[in-house]
Design a protein around this motif. Structure first.
Motif, mmCIF file in Angstrom:
data_model
loop_
_atom_site.group_PDB
_atom_site.id
_atom_site.type_symbol
_atom_site.label_atom_id
_atom_site.label_comp_id
_atom_site.label_asym_id
_atom_site.label_seq_id
_atom_site.Cartn_x
_atom_site.Cartn_y
_atom_site.Cartn_z
ATOM 1 N N LEU A 20 0.844 -1.186 0.000
ATOM 2 C CA LEU A 20 0.000 0.000 0.000
ATOM 3 C C LEU A 20 0.885 1.245 0.000
ATOM 4 C CD1 LEU A 20 -2.909 1.167 0.250
ATOM 5 C CD2 LEU A 20 -2.543 1.168 2.739
ATOM 6 N N TYR A 21 0.758 2.045 -1.050
ATOM 7 C CA TYR A 21 1.493 3.309 -1.113
ATOM 8 C C TYR A 21 0.953 4.270 -0.057
ATOM 9 C CZ TYR A 21 3.571 2.089 -5.659
ATOM 10 O OH TYR A 21 4.280 1.497 -6.676
ATOM 11 N N GLU A 22 1.780 5.244 0.301
ATOM 12 C CA GLU A 22 1.326 6.282 1.208
ATOM 13 C C GLU A 22 0.170 7.055 0.570
ATOM 14 O OE1 GLU A 22 2.292 6.751 4.207
ATOM 15 O OE2 GLU A 22 4.135 5.560 4.326
ATOM 16 N N THR A 23 -0.721 7.597 1.399
ATOM 17 C CA THR A 23 -1.845 8.377 0.893
ATOM 18 C C THR A 23 -1.351 9.621 0.162
ATOM 19 O OG1 THR A 23 -3.248 7.634 2.706
ATOM 20 C CG2 THR A 23 -3.956 9.606 1.512
ATOM 21 N N ILE A 24 -1.867 9.847 -1.048
ATOM 22 C CA ILE A 24 -1.575 11.061 -1.787
ATOM 23 C C ILE A 24 -2.579 12.122 -1.339
ATOM 24 C CG2 ILE A 24 -1.334 12.108 -4.057
ATOM 25 C CD1 ILE A 24 0.657 9.841 -3.466
ATOM 26 N N ASP A 25 -2.098 13.190 -0.734
ATOM 27 C CA ASP A 25 -2.978 14.223 -0.189
ATOM 28 C C ASP A 25 -2.458 15.575 -0.638
ATOM 29 O OD1 ASP A 25 -4.800 15.701 1.176
ATOM 30 O OD2 ASP A 25 -4.152 15.118 3.187
ATOM 31 N N LEU A 26 -3.050 16.111 -1.713
ATOM 32 C CA LEU A 26 -2.630 17.384 -2.281
ATOM 33 C C LEU A 26 -3.807 18.350 -2.238
ATOM 34 C CD1 LEU A 26 -0.727 16.017 -5.408
ATOM 35 C CD2 LEU A 26 0.274 16.796 -3.266
ATOM 36 N N PRO A 27 -3.767 19.359 -1.381
ATOM 37 C CA PRO A 27 -4.874 20.310 -1.283
ATOM 38 C C PRO A 27 -4.958 21.187 -2.532
ATOM 39 C CG PRO A 27 -3.036 21.039 0.053
ATOM 40 C CD PRO A 27 -2.673 19.673 -0.446
ATOM 41 N N PRO A 28 -6.079 21.882 -2.721
ATOM 42 C CA PRO A 28 -6.212 22.778 -3.883
ATOM 43 C C PRO A 28 -5.138 23.862 -3.867
ATOM 44 C CG PRO A 28 -8.344 22.420 -2.840
ATOM 45 C CD PRO A 28 -7.314 21.842 -1.912
ATOM 46 N N SER A 29 -4.608 24.171 -5.046
ATOM 47 C CA SER A 29 -3.608 25.227 -5.146
ATOM 48 C C SER A 29 -4.247 26.602 -5.179
ATOM 49 C CB SER A 29 -2.748 25.022 -6.398
ATOM 50 O OG SER A 29 -3.569 24.927 -7.552
ATOM 51 N N GLU A 30 -5.584 26.654 -5.366
ATOM 52 C CA GLU A 30 -6.330 27.896 -5.348
ATOM 53 C C GLU A 30 -7.728 27.616 -4.825
ATOM 54 O OE1 GLU A 30 -6.181 29.145 -9.371
ATOM 55 O OE2 GLU A 30 -7.679 27.703 -10.050
ATOM 56 N N PRO A 31 -8.409 28.601 -4.264
ATOM 57 C CA PRO A 31 -9.751 28.369 -3.712
ATOM 58 C C PRO A 31 -10.692 27.760 -4.759
ATOM 59 C CG PRO A 31 -8.941 30.527 -3.051
ATOM 60 C CD PRO A 31 -7.961 29.998 -4.051
ATOM 61 N N GLY A 32 -11.320 26.656 -4.390
ATOM 62 C CA GLY A 32 -12.235 25.992 -5.304
ATOM 63 C C GLY A 32 -11.563 25.152 -6.364
ATOM 64 N N GLY A 33 -10.248 25.062 -6.335
ATOM 65 C CA GLY A 33 -9.525 24.290 -7.340
ATOM 66 C C GLY A 33 -9.559 22.804 -7.063
ATOM 67 N N GLY A 34 -8.991 22.045 -7.991
ATOM 68 C CA GLY A 34 -8.972 20.596 -7.857
ATOM 69 C C GLY A 34 -8.073 20.141 -6.726
ATOM 70 N N LEU A 35 -8.415 19.023 -6.138
ATOM 71 C CA LEU A 35 -7.600 18.442 -5.069
ATOM 72 C C LEU A 35 -7.380 16.960 -5.373
ATOM 73 C CD1 LEU A 35 -9.555 16.546 -3.043
ATOM 74 C CD2 LEU A 35 -10.480 18.799 -2.525
ATOM 75 N N ASP A 36 -6.412 16.394 -4.694
ATOM 76 C CA ASP A 36 -6.124 14.965 -4.838
ATOM 77 C C ASP A 36 -6.047 14.343 -3.449
ATOM 78 O OD1 ASP A 36 -5.020 14.314 -7.874
ATOM 79 O OD2 ASP A 36 -4.761 16.401 -7.277
ATOM 80 N N HIS A 37 -6.776 13.269 -3.262
ATOM 81 C CA HIS A 37 -6.716 12.527 -2.010
ATOM 82 C C HIS A 37 -7.083 11.082 -2.333
ATOM 83 C CE1 HIS A 37 -6.664 12.211 2.394
ATOM 84 N NE2 HIS A 37 -7.556 11.262 2.205
ATOM 85 N N TYR A 38 -6.063 10.254 -2.511
ATOM 86 C CA TYR A 38 -6.337 8.885 -2.923
ATOM 87 C C TYR A 38 -5.242 7.948 -2.441
ATOM 88 C CZ TYR A 38 -3.071 9.907 -6.799
ATOM 89 O OH TYR A 38 -1.978 10.265 -7.547
ATOM 90 N N GLN A 39 -5.516 6.661 -2.542
ATOM 91 C CA GLN A 39 -4.540 5.625 -2.209
ATOM 92 C C GLN A 39 -4.449 4.615 -3.340
ATOM 93 O OE1 GLN A 39 -5.589 4.639 2.160
ATOM 94 N NE2 GLN A 39 -3.366 4.533 2.013
ATOM 95 N N HIS A 40 -3.356 3.882 -3.319
ATOM 96 C CA HIS A 40 -3.075 2.938 -4.398
ATOM 97 C C HIS A 40 -2.343 1.742 -3.824
ATOM 98 C CE1 HIS A 40 -2.010 1.550 -8.430
ATOM 99 N NE2 HIS A 40 -0.768 1.416 -8.019
#
Length: 256
Positions: A34-54
């Motif tokens: 199990l890879y570590e959780t990918i947790d990338l907050p939005p770079s701007e308000p309302g922007g896309g985010l990433d929060h997933y596992q693999h």
């Protein structure tokens, strides 16, 4: 038919449709990683985010029949899954899983256009369940300029046991992944409650333009040297955009 005898470790599959016959069993050779959780907050308000596992689960196939093959046990495979929210599209995507003897070398590297990492992780997983987490120090890739297929490459990694280098080269053709979670056009569940289904006619230029060139999987041979050494085979998954600072120039030509 699909039967799971041991979750993530033991699967049996059977297909018999329109002249295509396949039957086999996938048996895991190491515990799932199990890879570590990918947790990338939005770079701007309302922007896309990433929060997933693999996770990945390496194994071997035992085929009963598949096309002209009546029986074979000398085949490897990888069970993997990603779940969560993925909004960003990296400009470099490199995902490799290699079986080297009884061990498995797994790595994932994603970068933005300027080369800064979105995620970067690797591990050496042995048959006895030991996991040595590694860091990716350097990578060097060569791609086909028109087809964007990986030709060969190398990755240098460091871990508690020292430095190791994985040098790999593609074998055969690549398989491009389109649809089925790789774009926004998801299939709708049938009114009968059956499985979802998507169809993509890549001969249609409008469909081909919408799905893009996407991510490509290819078989590869690998040679590992350093703190861990050996030779093996596996899969290399790549995607490179033209605006990537390092590899974009390699894929500047358009396929005729």
């Amino acid at each position: 038919s699909l039967r799971c005898d041991a979750p993530l470790r033991d699967w049996s599959v059977g297909v018999d449709v329109e002249g295509l016959r396949f039957a086999g069993r996938f048996a895991g050779t190491a515990a799932p990683f199990l890879y570590e959780t990918i947790d990338l907050p939005p770079s701007e308000p309302g922007g896309g985010l990433d929060h997933y596992q693999h996770f990945i689960a390496p194994g071997r196939w035992e085929l009963e029949h598949a096309g002209g093959i009546e029986r074979s046990t000398d085949l490897i495979g990888v069970r993997d899954r990603t779940w969560g929210v993925r909004s960003r599209r990296p400009r470099l995507h490199l995902w490799c899983v290699f079986t080297v003897g009884d061990a498995c070398l797994a790595l994932m590297r994603q970068e933005l256009a300027d080369g800064s990492p979105m995620c970067s992780e690797a591990a050496l997983i042995t048959a006895d369940g030991r996991v040595e987490r590694l860091s990716i120090v350097e990578h060097d890739l060569v791609l086909h300029p028109a087809q964007r297929l990986i030709e060969h490459g190398s990755v240098r990694l460091e871990g508690p046991g020292g430095t190791l280098t994985a040098q790999f080269e593609r074998v055969g053709h690549g398989i491009r992944l389109a649809g089925a979670g790789y774009d926004d056009g998801q299939g709708d569940r049938a009114e009968t409650g059956g499985p979802q289904r998507d169809e993509y006619d890549l001969a249609d230029p409008v469909v081909a333009a919408r799905t893009g060139r996407g991510t490509t999987d290819a078989g590869a041979r690998v040679r590992v040297t350093g703190a861990f050494a050996g030779e093996g085979v596996g899969v290399v998954e790549t995607a490179v955009a033209r605006d990537h600072v390092r590899y974009g120039r390699q894929v500047g030509a358009r396929e005729c």
